[in-house]
Design a protein around this motif. Structure first.
Motif, PDB file in Angstrom:
ATOM      1  N   TRP A  91       0.808  -1.220   0.000  1.00 23.85           N
ATOM      2  CA  TRP A  91       0.000   0.000   0.000  1.00 23.85           C
ATOM      3  C   TRP A  91       0.841   1.270   0.000  1.00 23.85           C
ATOM      4  O   TRP A  91       0.401   2.312  -0.514  1.00 23.85           O
ATOM      5  N   GLY A  92       2.059   1.211   0.545  1.00 29.45           N
ATOM      6  CA  GLY A  92       2.929   2.386   0.514  1.00 29.45           C
ATOM      7  C   GLY A  92       3.157   2.902  -0.898  1.00 29.45           C
ATOM      8  O   GLY A  92       2.884   4.077  -1.196  1.00 29.45           O
ATOM      9  N   PRO A  93       3.642   2.061  -1.814  1.00 28.83           N
ATOM     10  CA  PRO A  93       3.857   2.506  -3.199  1.00 28.83           C
ATOM     11  C   PRO A  93       2.568   2.909  -3.912  1.00 28.83           C
ATOM     12  O   PRO A  93       2.571   3.832  -4.737  1.00 28.83           O
ATOM     13  N   ILE A  94       1.461   2.222  -3.625  1.00 29.77           N
ATOM     14  CA  ILE A  94       0.189   2.573  -4.262  1.00 29.77           C
ATOM     15  C   ILE A  94      -0.227   3.985  -3.867  1.00 29.77           C
ATOM     16  O   ILE A  94      -0.653   4.791  -4.714  1.00 29.77           O
ATOM     17  N   PHE A  95      -0.087   4.318  -2.600  1.00 30.13           N
ATOM     18  CA  PHE A  95      -0.429   5.667  -2.144  1.00 30.13           C
ATOM     19  C   PHE A  95       0.530   6.703  -2.712  1.00 30.13           C
ATOM     20  O   PHE A  95       0.112   7.790  -3.133  1.00 30.13           O
ATOM     21  N   ARG A  96       1.817   6.380  -2.721  1.00 31.92           N
ATOM     22  CA  ARG A  96       2.802   7.325  -3.251  1.00 31.92           C
ATOM     23  C   ARG A  96       2.558   7.619  -4.720  1.00 31.92           C
ATOM     24  O   ARG A  96       2.757   8.747  -5.184  1.00 31.92           O
ATOM     25  N   ALA A  97       2.109   6.620  -5.453  1.00 29.91           N
ATOM     26  CA  ALA A  97       1.843   6.811  -6.882  1.00 29.91           C
ATOM     27  C   ALA A  97       0.731   7.821  -7.120  1.00 29.91           C
ATOM     28  O   ALA A  97       0.665   8.450  -8.191  1.00 29.91           O
ATOM     29  N   VAL A 209      -6.456  -6.721  -4.192  1.00 30.57           N
ATOM     30  CA  VAL A 209      -5.462  -5.801  -4.763  1.00 30.57           C
ATOM     31  C   VAL A 209      -4.109  -6.015  -4.092  1.00 30.57           C
ATOM     32  O   VAL A 209      -3.070  -6.060  -4.752  1.00 30.57           O
ATOM     33  N   TRP A 210      -4.124  -6.153  -2.753  1.00 28.25           N
ATOM     34  CA  TRP A 210      -2.865  -6.438  -2.046  1.00 28.25           C
ATOM     35  C   TRP A 210      -2.244  -7.721  -2.571  1.00 28.25           C
ATOM     36  O   TRP A 210      -1.040  -7.762  -2.864  1.00 28.25           O
ATOM     37  N   ALA A 211      -3.043  -8.790  -2.681  1.00 30.39           N
ATOM     38  CA  ALA A 211      -2.508 -10.076  -3.093  1.00 30.39           C
ATOM     39  C   ALA A 211      -1.888  -9.993  -4.487  1.00 30.39           C
ATOM     40  O   ALA A 211      -0.819 -10.573  -4.740  1.00 30.39           O
ATOM     41  N   TYR A 212      -2.540  -9.271  -5.382  1.00 31.54           N
ATOM     42  CA  TYR A 212      -2.024  -9.132  -6.748  1.00 31.54           C
ATOM     43  C   TYR A 212      -0.645  -8.468  -6.735  1.00 31.54           C
ATOM     44  O   TYR A 212       0.321  -8.986  -7.313  1.00 31.54           O
ATOM     45  N   HIS A 213      -0.547  -7.326  -6.077  1.00 33.25           N
ATOM     46  CA  HIS A 213       0.709  -6.570  -6.097  1.00 33.25           C
ATOM     47  C   HIS A 213       1.798  -7.263  -5.286  1.00 33.25           C
ATOM     48  O   HIS A 213       2.976  -7.225  -5.678  1.00 33.25           O
ATOM     49  N   ALA A 214       1.423  -7.900  -4.176  1.00 35.57           N
ATOM     50  CA  ALA A 214       2.414  -8.617  -3.377  1.00 35.57           C
ATOM     51  C   ALA A 214       2.999  -9.773  -4.173  1.00 35.57           C
ATOM     52  O   ALA A 214       4.207 -10.040  -4.105  1.00 35.57           O
ATOM     53  N   ASN A 215       2.153 -10.436  -4.928  1.00 32.01           N
ATOM     54  CA  ASN A 215       2.644 -11.555  -5.728  1.00 32.01           C
ATOM     55  C   ASN A 215       3.510 -11.070  -6.884  1.00 32.01           C
ATOM     56  O   ASN A 215       4.512 -11.710  -7.226  1.00 32.01           O
ATOM     57  N   GLN A 216       3.128  -9.948  -7.484  1.00 31.04           N
ATOM     58  CA  GLN A 216       3.928  -9.385  -8.569  1.00 31.04           C
ATOM     59  C   GLN A 216       5.323  -9.002  -8.067  1.00 31.04           C
ATOM     60  O   GLN A 216       6.327  -9.203  -8.768  1.00 31.04           O
ATOM     61  N   ALA A 217       5.391  -8.457  -6.858  1.00 29.71           N
ATOM     62  CA  ALA A 217       6.662  -7.957  -6.329  1.00 29.71           C
ATOM     63  C   ALA A 217       7.482  -9.025  -5.632  1.00 29.71           C
ATOM     64  O   ALA A 217       8.721  -9.009  -5.697  1.00 29.71           O
ATOM     65  N   ARG A 218       6.811  -9.972  -4.950  1.00 31.03           N
ATOM     66  CA  ARG A 218       7.537 -10.896  -4.093  1.00 31.03           C
ATOM     67  C   ARG A 218       7.191 -12.361  -4.319  1.00 31.03           C
ATOM     68  O   ARG A 218       7.675 -13.232  -3.595  1.00 31.03           O
TER      69      ARG A 218
END
Length: 286
Positions: A91-97, A209-218
């Motif tokens: 969520w940090g990067p999503i908010f920063r974006a 949304v968290w699961a999608y981005h977490a999986n993409q990144a890690r």
């Protein structure tokens, strides 16, 4: 779910064993489940039900010691700390974006009862988010309830529970929760329930949304993880819980959404990780 060795969040308070229990009386999972259902469907304080079922008088809160971090040798505490860290890293990067700053929530581990800015938190209420102090509260016994009652036990299904509550935090710091509360106060109970359903389904979508981005990144997902989370979402749908509790459903009383709706919105979030796809309040069909 691949989580071992990943970063653990420092934003975890461990209040277990700090004297915040039910006056020293022993209660079982069955009592907790009954109290949860009574609270969910009848609006009765779970502490009152537990007090009656355990043969005691009014539940007394004991003194609360200063919160501290969980011990390093506690695997379940390490798990929730790792999941919380993963939500922070997502969520940090999503908010920063979007030009905003993500305010990290605290996660509180407790047993029995614990004071919160939203009133006394009860084990029987299940995991919950309190916007008043921006903290997520969970008694880890809930995961045993998931295994015993709902036959759901995977790490990712357990992580979904935390991610859903973090979704409520995202709603709060984004101003969504405040608007929802204003709308609920101006309508009938039926209308308020319908708005609550949309809020809960959006939190499910945010978990996706968290699961999608977490999986993409890690690359956290393993075979069967998504299916287990969908099973968990289905198991806690209003219609499923009402059928189990009373043999029939009362749609106007729904506050979290049906099993199919909860599955659909979590799936929508995890399919593309797009926040815009989570606008349940503008959706023609939930």
């Amino acid at each position: 779910m691949k989580w071992e060795g990943n970063r653990e969040s420092d934003n975890v308070e461990d209040r277990r064993g700090s004297g915040g229990g039910f006056g020293g009386r022993s209660i079982g999972i069955g009592t907790i489940v009954i109290a949860l259902l009574g609270s969910y469907f009848l609006g009765i304080n779970p502490a009152t039900i537990i007090s009656l079922l355990s043969g005691g008088g009014p539940v007394q809160m004991q003194s609360q010691e200063p919160a501290q971090g969980p011990p390093a040798n506690d695997p379940m505490a390490r798990f929730v700390a790792t999941v919380l860290a993963d939500t922070e890293d997502t969520w940090g990067p999503i908010f920063r974006a979007s030009g905003a700053n993500y305010i990290k929530p605290k996660l509180v581990l407790f047993t029995g009862q614990t004071p919160t800015a939203c009133g006394t938190g009860d084990t029987a209420s299940g995991p919950f988010y309190c916007p008043g102090d921006q903290k997520i509260y969970i008694d880890l016994a809930f995961y045993q309830t998931m295994r015993d009652r709902f036959r759901v036990s995977s790490d990712f299904a357990q992580a979904y529970v935390i991610a859903h509550e973090v979704g409520h935090h995202v709603q709060h710091i984004s101003g969504i929760t405040e608007k929802v509360e204003q709308a609920r106060r101006g309508g009938t109970q039926k209308q308020a329930n319908a708005i609550s359903v949309k809020l809960e389904l959006q939190a499910d979508c945010f978990a996706g949304v968290w699961a999608y981005h977490a999986n993409q990144a890690r690359s956290i997902l393993e075979d069967g993880d998504v299916e287990s989370a969908l099973k968990a979402a289905s198991a806690i749908g209003d219609d499923t819980l009402q059928k189990q509790a009373q043999g029939h459903v009362v749609p106007d009383s729904f506050t979290h959404g049906t099993s199919a709706q909860r599955v659909r919105w979590f799936q929508r979030g995890i399919d593309g990780g797009d926040l815009n796809s989570c606008n349940t309040f503008a959706a023609r069909q939930l």
